[in-house]
Design a protein around this motif. Sequence first.
Motif, PDB file in Angstrom:
ATOM      1  N   HIS A  11       0.792  -1.223   0.000  1.00 18.02           N
ATOM      2  CA  HIS A  11       0.000   0.000   0.000  1.00 18.02           C
ATOM      3  C   HIS A  11       0.831   1.282   0.000  1.00 18.02           C
ATOM      4  N   VAL A  12       2.094   1.197   0.357  1.00 16.85           N
ATOM      5  CA  VAL A  12       2.936   2.393   0.310  1.00 16.85           C
ATOM      6  C   VAL A  12       3.871   2.330  -0.887  1.00 16.85           C
ATOM      7  N   LEU A  13       4.556   1.216  -1.035  1.00 15.59           N
ATOM      8  CA  LEU A  13       5.506   1.098  -2.158  1.00 15.59           C
ATOM      9  C   LEU A  13       4.829   0.641  -3.441  1.00 15.59           C
ATOM     10  N   LYS A  14       3.548   0.241  -3.338  1.00 13.75           N
ATOM     11  CA  LYS A  14       2.756  -0.213  -4.492  1.00 13.75           C
ATOM     12  C   LYS A  14       3.372  -1.438  -5.173  1.00 13.75           C
ATOM     13  N   ARG A  15       3.992  -2.273  -4.386  1.00 18.40           N
ATOM     14  CA  ARG A  15       4.484  -3.517  -4.962  1.00 18.40           C
ATOM     15  C   ARG A  15       3.313  -4.457  -5.197  1.00 18.40           C
ATOM     16  N   SER A  16       3.465  -5.353  -6.148  1.00 19.55           N
ATOM     17  CA  SER A  16       2.413  -6.348  -6.366  1.00 19.55           C
ATOM     18  C   SER A  16       2.444  -7.326  -5.192  1.00 19.55           C
ATOM     19  N   ARG A  17       1.340  -8.022  -5.005  1.00 14.93           N
ATOM     20  CA  ARG A  17       1.255  -8.974  -3.904  1.00 14.93           C
ATOM     21  C   ARG A  17       2.358 -10.037  -4.006  1.00 14.93           C
ATOM     22  N   ASP A  18       2.571 -10.536  -5.225  1.00 14.79           N
ATOM     23  CA  ASP A  18       3.599 -11.564  -5.418  1.00 14.79           C
ATOM     24  C   ASP A  18       4.985 -11.058  -5.056  1.00 14.79           C
ATOM     25  N   GLU A  19       5.262  -9.869  -5.548  1.00 13.28           N
ATOM     26  CA  GLU A  19       6.566  -9.267  -5.302  1.00 13.28           C
ATOM     27  C   GLU A  19       6.775  -9.084  -3.797  1.00 13.28           C
ATOM     28  N   ALA A  20       5.726  -8.572  -3.126  1.00 16.93           N
ATOM     29  CA  ALA A  20       5.818  -8.314  -1.692  1.00 16.93           C
ATOM     30  C   ALA A  20       6.026  -9.619  -0.925  1.00 16.93           C
ATOM     31  N   GLN A  21       5.292 -10.640  -1.333  1.00 19.58           N
ATOM     32  CA  GLN A  21       5.408 -11.915  -0.615  1.00 19.58           C
ATOM     33  C   GLN A  21       6.777 -12.547  -0.827  1.00 19.58           C
ATOM     34  N   GLU A  22       7.292 -12.395  -2.031  1.00 20.27           N
ATOM     35  CA  GLU A  22       8.619 -12.952  -2.306  1.00 20.27           C
ATOM     36  C   GLU A  22       9.662 -12.279  -1.423  1.00 20.27           C
ATOM     37  N   LYS A  23       9.546 -10.950  -1.348  1.00 20.17           N
ATOM     38  CA  LYS A  23      10.457 -10.177  -0.495  1.00 20.17           C
ATOM     39  C   LYS A  23      10.321 -10.633   0.966  1.00 20.17           C
ATOM     40  N   ALA A  24       9.069 -10.741   1.405  1.00 21.14           N
ATOM     41  CA  ALA A  24       8.811 -11.127   2.790  1.00 21.14           C
ATOM     42  C   ALA A  24       9.405 -12.502   3.090  1.00 21.14           C
ATOM     43  N   ARG A  25       9.194 -13.433   2.177  1.00 25.44           N
ATOM     44  CA  ARG A  25       9.668 -14.797   2.432  1.00 25.44           C
ATOM     45  C   ARG A  25      11.188 -14.857   2.494  1.00 25.44           C
ATOM     46  N   SER A  26      11.839 -14.112   1.622  1.00 29.78           N
ATOM     47  CA  SER A  26      13.298 -14.205   1.644  1.00 29.78           C
ATOM     48  C   SER A  26      13.855 -13.590   2.933  1.00 29.78           C
ATOM     49  N   LEU A  27      13.202 -12.534   3.428  1.00 30.67           N
ATOM     50  CA  LEU A  27      13.660 -11.943   4.688  1.00 30.67           C
ATOM     51  C   LEU A  27      13.331 -12.842   5.881  1.00 30.67           C
ATOM     52  N   LEU A  28      12.153 -13.455   5.840  1.00 31.33           N
ATOM     53  CA  LEU A  28      11.786 -14.358   6.936  1.00 31.33           C
ATOM     54  C   LEU A  28      12.775 -15.533   7.006  1.00 31.33           C
ATOM     55  N   ARG A  29      13.184 -16.007   5.841  1.00 31.39           N
ATOM     56  CA  ARG A  29      14.195 -17.076   5.820  1.00 31.39           C
ATOM     57  C   ARG A  29      15.467 -16.618   6.501  1.00 31.39           C
ATOM     58  N   ARG A  30      15.846 -15.384   6.213  1.00 25.81           N
ATOM     59  CA  ARG A  30      17.109 -14.879   6.779  1.00 25.81           C
ATOM     60  C   ARG A  30      17.107 -14.847   8.293  1.00 25.81           C
ATOM     61  N   VAL A  31      15.936 -14.582   8.895  1.00 22.84           N
ATOM     62  CA  VAL A  31      15.908 -14.548  10.367  1.00 22.84           C
ATOM     63  C   VAL A  31      15.400 -15.882  10.931  1.00 22.84           C
ATOM     64  N   GLY A  32      15.310 -16.886  10.072  1.00 22.04           N
ATOM     65  CA  GLY A  32      14.972 -18.227  10.551  1.00 22.04           C
ATOM     66  C   GLY A  32      13.511 -18.412  10.910  1.00 22.04           C
ATOM     67  N   LEU A  33      12.627 -17.625  10.280  1.00 17.74           N
ATOM     68  CA  LEU A  33      11.211 -17.731  10.647  1.00 17.74           C
ATOM     69  C   LEU A  33      10.326 -18.032   9.440  1.00 17.74           C
ATOM     70  N   ALA A  34      10.920 -18.673   8.446  1.00 18.36           N
ATOM     71  CA  ALA A  34      10.176 -18.955   7.220  1.00 18.36           C
ATOM     72  C   ALA A  34       8.925 -19.785   7.492  1.00 18.36           C
ATOM     73  N   ASP A  35       8.997 -20.646   8.494  1.00 20.45           N
ATOM     74  CA  ASP A  35       7.857 -21.535   8.760  1.00 20.45           C
ATOM     75  C   ASP A  35       6.741 -20.843   9.532  1.00 20.45           C
ATOM     76  N   LYS A  36       6.907 -19.554   9.859  1.00 24.27           N
ATOM     77  CA  LYS A  36       5.905 -18.859  10.675  1.00 24.27           C
ATOM     78  C   LYS A  36       5.019 -17.924   9.858  1.00 24.27           C
ATOM     79  N   GLU A  37       5.144 -17.955   8.543  1.00 24.17           N
ATOM     80  CA  GLU A  37       4.461 -16.922   7.757  1.00 24.17           C
ATOM     81  C   GLU A  37       2.947 -16.936   7.920  1.00 24.17           C
ATOM     82  N   ALA A  38       2.375 -18.093   8.224  1.00 24.29           N
ATOM     83  CA  ALA A  38       0.913 -18.156   8.346  1.00 24.29           C
ATOM     84  C   ALA A  38       0.445 -17.963   9.785  1.00 24.29           C
TER      85      ALA A  38
END
Lengths: 248, 238
Positions: A110-137
């Motif tokens: 809603h601020v950067l106007k990224r597409s949902r897919d793009e945003a989720q991809e970004k989110a997932r790669s960062l969550l992986r980095r902090v070891g929380l990929a399995d917590k997204e839901a």
Amino acid sequence: MNDMVEMIRIEGLSKSYGDVAVLRNCSLDVARGEVVVICGPSGSGKSTFVKCINGIEPVQAGRIAIDGENLPSKPAAAARVRARVGMVFQHFELYPHLTVLENVCLAQIHVLKRSRDEAQEKARSLLRRVGLADKEASYPAQLSGGQQQRIAIVRALAMDPVAMLFDEPTSALDPEMIGEVLAVMLELAREGMTMVVVTHKMGFAKAAADRVVFMDQGEIVEVAETARFFAEPASERARLFLSRILTH
Amino acid sequence: MNYAWNWGVLFQSPYLGWLGQGIAMTLAVSVAAWVIALSLGTLIGVFHSGASGVVRLATGSYINLFRNVPLLLQMFLWFFVVPELLPKAAGIWLKRELPHPEVVTAIVALGLFTASRVAVQVAAGIAAVSRGQSMAARASGLSTIQAYRFVLLPQAFRIVIPPMTSEFLTIFKNSSIALTIGVYELTAQTQQIQSFTYQGFEAFTAATVVYMTIALMVTTLMTVIERKVSIPGRTARG
Ligand SMILES: Nc1ncnc2c1ncn2[C@@H]1O[C@H](COP(=O)(O)OP(=O)(O)OP(=O)(O)O)[C@@H](O)[C@H]1O
Ligand SMILES: [Mg+2]
């Protein structure tokens, strides 16, 4: 990108609530890639100072520039600049009604106007980095404090900020969770993120900070290179503060 | 007591039809008024919570005015007084050409009255969402409108579901006041059955059962909704 050395310029910042002056003529420059730790007694104005840096608290006097861009004095107009500065709070402030993934994507979409897919991809790669990929839901209330704070950091990072502000990010955590959050912050610092961190974790300051700012009664009393600050603080007030905090 | 019970009267023509029409009218008035109350009340509640100065004065005045004047009086004011105060043409249109003026007036009066109560609940719900939430939303660059839409209101609405349920039930029960300006809702129809048949006990019992059944259904529905939107990981509030 701007070639200026300073990522954050704060000049003559003053703020009061009614008659009470909370910040008095505070100035500070933070260089690109620099890590600055702010410490000082309770009520000295640290939180207020950090909130003023990205304009969520209006100020009475002073100028703030982020990456060479002046922060508009009207809070509403500052939204665009604010989006470029990540902020992490003492009490995490994740959105409790949204999943972890939605928390990290909301402002991207809603601020950067990224597409949902793009945003989720970004989110997932960062969550992986902090070891929380399995917590997204998961929802925030289903996670430990340490996990929530790491996700709050991810939420801020997802906006590709030029700088990150932290207001006592570990002081609401149980002792055994402090380490995991500090580890993420240390890694960020090593990667060259510009950071302003309010904390009493002097271990973190020694490990990560380039400089330490000591505040008291709304004033920046002292700004010193980290090693210097701990070895020989210039002001009497800082010395007193250090002796109290380090003996704890 | 010398009363000849005759439950059969409720199932005779035209009385059964009257009951049905009464129920339909009560539901129509309640639901239409609720649409006004919910949308206007939410709007006023949001502005009341977020604004200062003139806007807050306006929202505060609305709330105080509509909440503190008895509903019955408001109903009379809208029906008998307001058409006289308007420019002549508008007044005549209201009285002569507006279809079912008593129904429309009842809906508007009930809706505007309940909007003030909804506004108070919505404002309280928003205030109950922590200040840190709006700070986090704004810190991430969301505009004020976006912060309300995505962060504050979704949480506030969960908080206000229980009081909203009782507001709806209140509107539903208050709709019976519309009979004073000639709306043939459930209570009026039962009264009519009583005066035609002298079987008042049966008629009023039927109305009581209908009111209670619908209220129970609404309460159950809202409980289901509340459970459905409850935030996972949080212990349900009582
Ligand atoms: N919204 C407010 N209204 C009035 N006074 C406030 C408000 N927020 C903060 N203050 C006051 O401003 C001063 C500085 O508060 P601030 O929270 O910035 O201090 P702090 O250094 O972060 O303290 P702590 O270590 O306890 O977090 C305090 O005296 C506080 O009481
Ligand atoms: Mg603080």
